[in-house]
Design a protein around this motif. Sequence first.
Motif, PDB file in Angstrom:
ATOM      1  N   THR A  91       0.827  -1.211   0.000  1.00 57.34           N
ATOM      2  CA  THR A  91       0.000   0.000   0.000  1.00 57.34           C
ATOM      3  C   THR A  91       0.859   1.258   0.000  1.00 57.34           C
ATOM      4  OG1 THR A  91      -1.759  -1.150   1.203  1.00 57.34           O
ATOM      5  CG2 THR A  91      -1.816   1.247   1.215  1.00 57.34           C
ATOM      6  N   ASN A  92       0.669   2.088  -1.014  1.00 56.91           N
ATOM      7  CA  ASN A  92       1.364   3.364  -1.137  1.00 56.91           C
ATOM      8  C   ASN A  92       0.341   4.472  -0.941  1.00 56.91           C
ATOM      9  OD1 ASN A  92       4.210   2.563  -2.472  1.00 56.91           O
ATOM     10  ND2 ASN A  92       2.595   1.290  -3.348  1.00 56.91           N
ATOM     11  N   LEU A  93       0.526   5.291   0.090  1.00 61.58           N
ATOM     12  CA  LEU A  93      -0.458   6.307   0.430  1.00 61.58           C
ATOM     13  C   LEU A  93       0.110   7.709   0.200  1.00 61.58           C
ATOM     14  CD1 LEU A  93      -3.331   6.246   2.390  1.00 61.58           C
ATOM     15  CD2 LEU A  93      -1.799   7.779   3.585  1.00 61.58           C
ATOM     16  N   LEU A 103     -11.946   6.919  -0.440  1.00 54.79           N
ATOM     17  CA  LEU A 103     -12.294   6.472   0.907  1.00 54.79           C
ATOM     18  C   LEU A 103     -13.110   7.521   1.658  1.00 54.79           C
ATOM     19  CD1 LEU A 103      -8.960   4.721   1.934  1.00 54.79           C
ATOM     20  CD2 LEU A 103     -11.112   3.650   1.264  1.00 54.79           C
ATOM     21  N   SER A 104     -12.869   8.797   1.359  1.00 51.22           N
ATOM     22  CA  SER A 104     -13.614   9.860   2.032  1.00 51.22           C
ATOM     23  C   SER A 104     -15.083   9.848   1.660  1.00 51.22           C
ATOM     24  CB  SER A 104     -13.009  11.223   1.696  1.00 51.22           C
ATOM     25  OG  SER A 104     -13.125  11.499   0.310  1.00 51.22           O
ATOM     26  N   ARG A 106      -2.843  -0.970   7.388  1.00 53.33           N
ATOM     27  CA  ARG A 106      -1.413  -1.020   7.071  1.00 53.33           C
ATOM     28  C   ARG A 106      -1.077  -0.035   5.946  1.00 53.33           C
ATOM     29  NH1 ARG A 106       2.883  -4.591   7.626  1.00 53.33           N
ATOM     30  NH2 ARG A 106       4.417  -4.500   5.935  1.00 53.33           N
ATOM     31  N   ILE A 107      -0.048   0.784   6.185  1.00 53.30           N
ATOM     32  CA  ILE A 107       0.499   1.680   5.174  1.00 53.30           C
ATOM     33  C   ILE A 107       1.959   1.279   4.965  1.00 53.30           C
ATOM     34  CG2 ILE A 107       0.994   4.065   4.525  1.00 53.30           C
ATOM     35  CD1 ILE A 107      -1.158   4.912   6.585  1.00 53.30           C
ATOM     36  N   ASP A 108       2.276   0.815   3.780  1.00 50.64           N
ATOM     37  CA  ASP A 108       3.638   0.323   3.533  1.00 50.64           C
ATOM     38  C   ASP A 108       4.598   1.440   3.135  1.00 50.64           C
ATOM     39  OD1 ASP A 108       3.236  -2.572   3.914  1.00 50.64           O
ATOM     40  OD2 ASP A 108       1.844  -2.339   2.243  1.00 50.64           O
ATOM     41  N   ARG A 109       4.106   2.440   2.453  1.00 50.81           N
ATOM     42  CA  ARG A 109       4.943   3.590   2.124  1.00 50.81           C
ATOM     43  C   ARG A 109       4.075   4.836   2.093  1.00 50.81           C
ATOM     44  NH1 ARG A 109       9.540   2.110  -1.626  1.00 50.81           N
ATOM     45  NH2 ARG A 109       9.921   0.977   0.309  1.00 50.81           N
ATOM     46  N   PHE A 143      -6.644   5.958   8.832  1.00 48.88           N
ATOM     47  CA  PHE A 143      -5.813   4.763   8.658  1.00 48.88           C
ATOM     48  C   PHE A 143      -5.170   4.355   9.976  1.00 48.88           C
ATOM     49  CE2 PHE A 143      -6.198   6.517   4.449  1.00 48.88           C
ATOM     50  CZ  PHE A 143      -6.286   5.411   3.634  1.00 48.88           C
ATOM     51  N   VAL A 144      -4.662   5.365  10.692  1.00 45.03           N
ATOM     52  CA  VAL A 144      -4.013   5.096  11.982  1.00 45.03           C
ATOM     53  C   VAL A 144      -5.050   4.592  12.985  1.00 45.03           C
ATOM     54  CG1 VAL A 144      -2.773   6.126  13.916  1.00 45.03           C
ATOM     55  CG2 VAL A 144      -2.182   6.776  11.577  1.00 45.03           C
TER      56      VAL A 144
END
Length: 365
Positions: A25-27, A309-310, A345-348, A339-340
């Motif tokens: 996941t790239n955010l 998502l919003s 999970r946030i990978d980057r 997300f937190v």
Amino acid sequence: MIVNSIKLNQFRNYESLELEFHPGTNLFYGDNAQGKTNILEAVYLCGTTRSHKGSKDREMIRFEQEESHIRMELSKADIPWRIDMHLKKNKSKGIAVNGVPVKKAGELIGIGNFIFFSPEDLNIIKNGPSERRRFLDMELCQLDKIYLHHLTSYSKALAQRNKLLKDIAFHPEYEEMLDLWDAQMVQYGSRLIRQREKFVEELNQIIYGIHHNLSGKREELVVTYEKNADPEELEALLKKSREKDLKMHVTGCGPHRDDLCFMIQGVDIRRFGSQGQQRTAALSLKLSEIEIVKRRIKDTPVLLLDDVLSELDSSRQRYLLENIHEIQTFITCTGVDDFVKNHFRIDRLFQVTDGRVNVMKSSEE
């Protein structure tokens, strides 16, 4: 399939940018109008030759510049690929794959599979049929080069027939030339219809279960392919409608008039469904698209979620994120609090500010 990196030069609001991506996941987060969507657009453009917004090449070139370059590196079945794209203001785009120029944009199709999901897509159910045809065409073109050929050939024949219908008003002797374009439309149009029929049949096998779960097992969704004409009837219908077409100066029948119908318990939710039902069906459609790609190519697509998502409530957010953890995903948003809070999970993590991107620490770093 994994997108490893991208390099932009004079693209949208980026003078120069190089990014390396995580296979998970790239955010991308930041305020609106900072350039988050532009990064996703560049990835989609490099993979499909088209902007998800339908923008023309010259509109994507940075202000006061004459050209733009994109380089994307990806890997598929452990085989590396490099796609270079050269956008020009007044000429067709140039494309090279692994350093070798390609003559037709269609040669790029099939190297990768990309699914773009934006807030506008949540309205695909209630909007006009052209958007639902676009969904059909974009997905089938990525999955099947033969479909792309048939669609391109049909579109050219349709454009020529429509032009001829206008010209005949001034040159009646041209009417016999309609037979030529009718034959082309029948040849390619009948194939489009059959391929769409097969796709919708496959879609129904997948979307039913997804939507059933998304709706809390309360609703049953069925997608119906509303053909403007059966393949066997297309030739006869074109002849029958010729007189009307000549008056209206436009072709009134054919697969360019097709639509999709979404039924819940026998109710057409395009017209009578609530906004919640329409949005749930749209989300089900996108999740089904992912599964169809997996089945067809025996690989995973790349998913691009642009501020979507919003627009979803927490239960739909969770369902979406829980069902995409196995594929590479690019997400744009204005903040990371949700997300937190939900331990997603946030990978980057990338912070985007006025055309500048700062790479934050990823979860494993």
